[in-house]
Write a protein that holds these residues in place. Structure first.
Motif, PDB file in Angstrom:
ATOM      1  N   PHE A  22      37.145  17.625  72.822  1.00 59.65           N
ATOM      2  CA  PHE A  22      36.413  18.771  72.268  1.00 59.65           C
ATOM      3  C   PHE A  22      36.536  18.814  70.738  1.00 59.65           C
ATOM      4  CE2 PHE A  22      35.763  23.200  70.980  1.00 59.65           C
ATOM      5  CZ  PHE A  22      34.445  23.327  71.405  1.00 59.65           C
ATOM      6  N   ASP A  23      37.692  18.421  70.221  1.00 57.39           N
ATOM      7  CA  ASP A  23      37.857  18.382  68.748  1.00 57.39           C
ATOM      8  C   ASP A  23      36.787  17.504  68.097  1.00 57.39           C
ATOM      9  OD1 ASP A  23      40.065  19.968  68.966  1.00 57.39           O
ATOM     10  OD2 ASP A  23      41.519  18.340  68.714  1.00 57.39           O
ATOM     11  N   ARG A  32      43.251  26.340  65.331  1.00 56.16           N
ATOM     12  CA  ARG A  32      41.835  26.200  64.979  1.00 56.16           C
ATOM     13  C   ARG A  32      40.963  27.238  65.669  1.00 56.16           C
ATOM     14  NH1 ARG A  32      42.189  20.414  66.696  1.00 56.16           N
ATOM     15  NH2 ARG A  32      43.918  21.472  67.678  1.00 56.16           N
ATOM     16  N   LEU A  33      41.580  28.263  66.236  1.00 57.36           N
ATOM     17  CA  LEU A  33      40.800  29.250  66.978  1.00 57.36           C
ATOM     18  C   LEU A  33      39.802  29.969  66.072  1.00 57.36           C
ATOM     19  CD1 LEU A  33      40.321  30.531  69.692  1.00 57.36           C
ATOM     20  CD2 LEU A  33      42.075  32.217  69.157  1.00 57.36           C
ATOM     21  N   GLU A  73      31.467  20.491  79.156  1.00 56.16           N
ATOM     22  CA  GLU A  73      32.910  20.325  78.940  1.00 56.16           C
ATOM     23  C   GLU A  73      33.674  20.154  80.258  1.00 56.16           C
ATOM     24  OE1 GLU A  73      35.388  19.276  77.551  1.00 56.16           O
ATOM     25  OE2 GLU A  73      35.905  20.715  75.960  1.00 56.16           O
ATOM     26  N   LEU A  93      36.841  27.828  65.356  1.00 55.56           N
ATOM     27  CA  LEU A  93      35.913  27.798  66.497  1.00 55.56           C
ATOM     28  C   LEU A  93      35.090  29.086  66.546  1.00 55.56           C
ATOM     29  CD1 LEU A  93      34.796  26.609  69.142  1.00 55.56           C
ATOM     30  CD2 LEU A  93      36.751  27.630  70.321  1.00 55.56           C
ATOM     31  N   MET A 110      33.166  19.322  68.507  1.00 53.31           N
ATOM     32  CA  MET A 110      32.943  20.608  67.837  1.00 53.31           C
ATOM     33  C   MET A 110      32.095  20.512  66.569  1.00 53.31           C
ATOM     34  SD  MET A 110      35.906  23.443  67.548  1.00 53.31           S
ATOM     35  CE  MET A 110      36.292  23.561  65.833  1.00 53.31           C
ATOM     36  N   LEU A 138      32.424  29.016  63.988  1.00 56.53           N
ATOM     37  CA  LEU A 138      31.349  28.095  64.367  1.00 56.53           C
ATOM     38  C   LEU A 138      30.407  28.754  65.390  1.00 56.53           C
ATOM     39  CD1 LEU A 138      30.766  24.956  63.888  1.00 56.53           C
ATOM     40  CD2 LEU A 138      31.687  24.681  66.188  1.00 56.53           C
ATOM     41  N   LEU A 139      30.998  29.427  66.387  1.00 56.37           N
ATOM     42  CA  LEU A 139      30.172  30.095  67.407  1.00 56.37           C
ATOM     43  C   LEU A 139      29.274  31.130  66.750  1.00 56.37           C
ATOM     44  CD1 LEU A 139      32.728  30.787  70.331  1.00 56.37           C
ATOM     45  CD2 LEU A 139      31.281  28.802  69.970  1.00 56.37           C
TER      46      LEU A 139
END
Ligand code: NDP
Length: 337
Positions: free
Chosen positions: A224-225, A257-258, A217, A261, A228, A264-265
């Protein structure tokens, strides 16, 4: 002694009025010091952060002080037994012709070095950033898909090439047709997607049929969007820079969108890790330098500089760097060899 000072702190993108061009007398070295004359000045995205007084990992430049920056300099006069007149050194000398040093922070370059300015790029800070960020945090394995943003720049061009040497499939992201052609035809990337295209996210997804194992990154924001949703389970994301946000004055509009994210992590066990190159990897400079120098000597790495003539042109060149106007590592030739 020509100098470029910080005149005021930018709000949004820097403008020429944030800088002040002045001339002062050449400083005189004291016992133990050397007088340095700048030959090349490196222009780097982190300098935008130093113009701001927002909290960061380094102190901001004070108003009225010379802008900071890494330089390749000649020793003009030496009152320090470790240096002789004529030596080439790397110094944090700033946007000016002359500076003083007590020698403690200087890196001496070999007099045989064919291109001393390379010490500001492939063999210096951006090279170390690419090498350590990719290999130590990204942990690429042969067969992985590696995606790198700002793919033709100082850091990104090396990240992609080192990933190719590791046996990875490499997809670059860059601004415009010329940069994307260069990434594929000259740097040898498998594909390069233009982030200015309307269907950029679809094109990226189509190039990453196997998903993304490592995303390096450099940019953030809409790039990044698009990355992801393509990240694979156990993907690694070295967070090196977020240049698309450096001139931002507020958070982007739109849904938060935190939590997406974070989910997802968690679900995909993705590892995202930021790093500050000299703080985290300064002690591994020797290891990096010998590997990089060897690859370069063997002709296994391509390196492109974007050289600007004259200190006065540092200001427009730096403003352009934050808008993608550079093509390759941006350096300013300040004076003759
Ligand atoms: P580059 O040579 O890559 O130049 C910057 C490039 O960023 C531009 O050419 C442009 O490429 C891209 N860019 C600029 N604005 C935008 C935008 N709004 N959206 C998308 N891309 C943009 O610079 P470096 O290689 O020196 O630095 C790359 C990144 O690495 C930066 O984020 C920098 O801060 C970071 N860095 C971090 C370090 C660390 O210790 N963590 C150390 C060194 C660098 P294009 O035209 O292709 O879009």
């Amino acid at each position: 002694n020509r100098q470029i000072l910080l005149a005021s702190r930018p709000v949004g993108a820097p403008t020429p009025s944030n800088f002040n061009f002045t001339e002062t007398v050449i400083p005189k070295p004291q016992q133990g010091e050397v007088l340095l004359r700048t030959v090349y000045l490196s222009l780097d995205p982190y300098m935008r952060g130093r113009m701001s007084d927002a909290e960061s990992y380094a102190e901001p430049v004070a108003i009225g002080e010379a802008m900071v920056g890494g330089c390749v300099c000649r020793v003009e006069q030496s009152l320090n037994s470790d240096f002789e007149q004529g030596d080439w050194v790397v110094a944090f000398a700033g946007w000016q012709d002359y500076s003083l040093s007590d020698g403690s922070q200087l890196i001496k370059l070999s007099p045989e070095m064919a291109n001393p300015s390379y010490a500001l790029g492939i063999l210096g800070m951006p090279g170390l950033t690419a090498y350590m960020g990719l290999l130590d945090i990204g942990q690429p394995k042969a067969g992985d898909t590696v995606v790198v943003a700002a793919a033709t720049g100082a850091v990104g061009s090396l990240v992609g090439q080192i990933a190719k040497l590791t046996g990875c499939k490499v997809i670059g992201i860059a601004g415009g047709t010329d940069k994307c052609l260069y990434a594929c035809e000259t740097l040898g990337f498998d594909a390069c997607i233009d982030h200015y295209q309307d269907d950029f996210a679809q094109q990226l997804a189509a190039s990453c049929e196997q998903g993304i194992d490592v995303y390096f990154e450099n940019v953030g924001g809409k790039v990044f969007d698009a990355v992801m949703p393509l990240l694979n389970p156990a993907a690694r994301v070295p967070v090196c820079g977020l240049i698309s946000q450096y001139n931002a004055t507020h958070l982007p509009e739109g849904p938060d969108r935190l939590s997406a994210l974070m989910a997802l992590l968690l679900i995909k066990r993705i590892k995202m890790q930021g790093f500050i190159v000299f703080d985290d990897y300064g002690h591994r400079y020797g290891e990096f330098f010998s590997a990089m120098q060897q690859w370069l000597a063997q002709g296994r790495l391509i390196y492109k500089e974007d050289k600007v003539e004259g200190l006065a042109n540092a200001v427009p060149a730096f403003i352009g760097l934050l808008q993608g106007e550079n093509f390759g590592k941006l350096v300013v030739r300040v004076g003759p060899d």
